[in-house]
Design a protein around this motif. Sequence first.
Motif, short mmCIF file in Angstrom:
data_model
loop_
_atom_site.label_atom_id
_atom_site.label_comp_id
_atom_site.label_asym_id
_atom_site.label_seq_id
_atom_site.Cartn_x
_atom_site.Cartn_y
_atom_site.Cartn_z
N GLU A 47 0.82 -1.21 0.00
CA GLU A 47 0.00 0.00 0.00
C GLU A 47 0.85 1.26 0.00
N LEU A 48 1.96 1.26 0.73
CA LEU A 48 2.86 2.42 0.70
C LEU A 48 3.43 2.61 -0.70
N MET A 49 3.77 1.52 -1.38
CA MET A 49 4.24 1.62 -2.77
C MET A 49 3.13 2.16 -3.66
N SER A 50 1.92 1.70 -3.41
CA SER A 50 0.78 2.17 -4.21
C SER A 50 0.54 3.66 -3.99
N ILE A 51 0.73 4.12 -2.77
CA ILE A 51 0.61 5.55 -2.49
C ILE A 51 1.66 6.33 -3.26
N ALA A 52 2.89 5.84 -3.26
CA ALA A 52 3.97 6.51 -4.00
C ALA A 52 3.62 6.62 -5.48
N VAL A 53 3.09 5.54 -6.04
CA VAL A 53 2.71 5.57 -7.46
C VAL A 53 1.54 6.53 -7.67
N ALA A 54 0.55 6.49 -6.79
CA ALA A 54 -0.59 7.40 -6.91
C ALA A 54 -0.15 8.86 -6.83
N LEU A 55 0.84 9.13 -6.00
CA LEU A 55 1.36 10.50 -5.91
C LEU A 55 2.04 10.92 -7.21
N THR A 56 2.80 10.03 -7.81
CA THR A 56 3.52 10.40 -9.03
C THR A 56 2.60 10.43 -10.24
N SER A 65 -7.96 5.72 -1.86
CA SER A 65 -8.14 4.30 -1.63
C SER A 65 -6.93 3.67 -0.94
N HIS A 66 -5.74 3.98 -1.44
CA HIS A 66 -4.54 3.33 -0.91
C HIS A 66 -4.13 3.90 0.45
N ILE A 67 -4.45 5.15 0.74
CA ILE A 67 -4.19 5.68 2.08
C ILE A 67 -5.10 4.97 3.08
N GLN A 68 -6.36 4.77 2.71
CA GLN A 68 -7.28 4.03 3.59
C GLN A 68 -6.77 2.61 3.81
N ASN A 69 -6.36 1.95 2.72
CA ASN A 69 -5.85 0.57 2.84
C ASN A 69 -4.57 0.52 3.69
N ALA A 70 -3.69 1.50 3.49
CA ALA A 70 -2.43 1.53 4.25
C ALA A 70 -2.71 1.75 5.73
N GLU A 82 6.76 10.11 4.90
CA GLU A 82 8.02 9.71 4.28
C GLU A 82 7.79 9.22 2.85
N THR A 83 6.70 8.50 2.65
CA THR A 83 6.36 8.03 1.30
C THR A 83 6.18 9.21 0.35
N VAL A 84 5.52 10.26 0.83
CA VAL A 84 5.31 11.46 0.01
C VAL A 84 6.65 12.03 -0.45
N ALA A 89 10.97 12.91 -4.47
CA ALA A 89 12.39 12.90 -4.85
C ALA A 89 12.59 12.08 -6.12
N ILE A 90 11.91 10.94 -6.21
CA ILE A 90 12.05 10.10 -7.41
C ILE A 90 11.45 10.80 -8.62
N ARG A 91 10.31 11.46 -8.42
CA ARG A 91 9.70 12.19 -9.55
C ARG A 91 10.63 13.31 -10.02
#
Length: 109
Positions: A47-56, A65-70, A82-84, A89-91
């Motif tokens: 879910e944290l990875m999914s949040i990172a992808v959703a942010l980018t 959805s993924h914040i709720q799941n996380a 930290e995920t944000v 940084a990666i983006r």
Amino acid sequence: MNEYQNPKDRKYTNDLLNAAPKESAAFMNLKHTAERKDGVIPVKYRELMSIAVALTTQCAYCLESHIQNAKNAGASKEEIAETVFIASAIRAGGAVGNGLMAMRIFDEI
């Protein structure tokens, strides 16, 4: 049109899925496979990875959805924060990488 993304748009989910049944079935299979609970990677980290992808990708629906799941999987507000910053940084790194290509293209023109 005054707005683009709106939570009310969710009422069109079945319309979208039913209008392209083969494609939507393939997408939903991929989604369910990625979000499975029996993988080697624990749900919270998925879910944290999914949040990172959703942010980018800037998908507000995915982010919600993924914040709720996380959160349900035990992620803390600090882990989300930290995920944000990891995602940002990666983006930004992607922009620098494309900037290198821009310099080459300039020289080649």
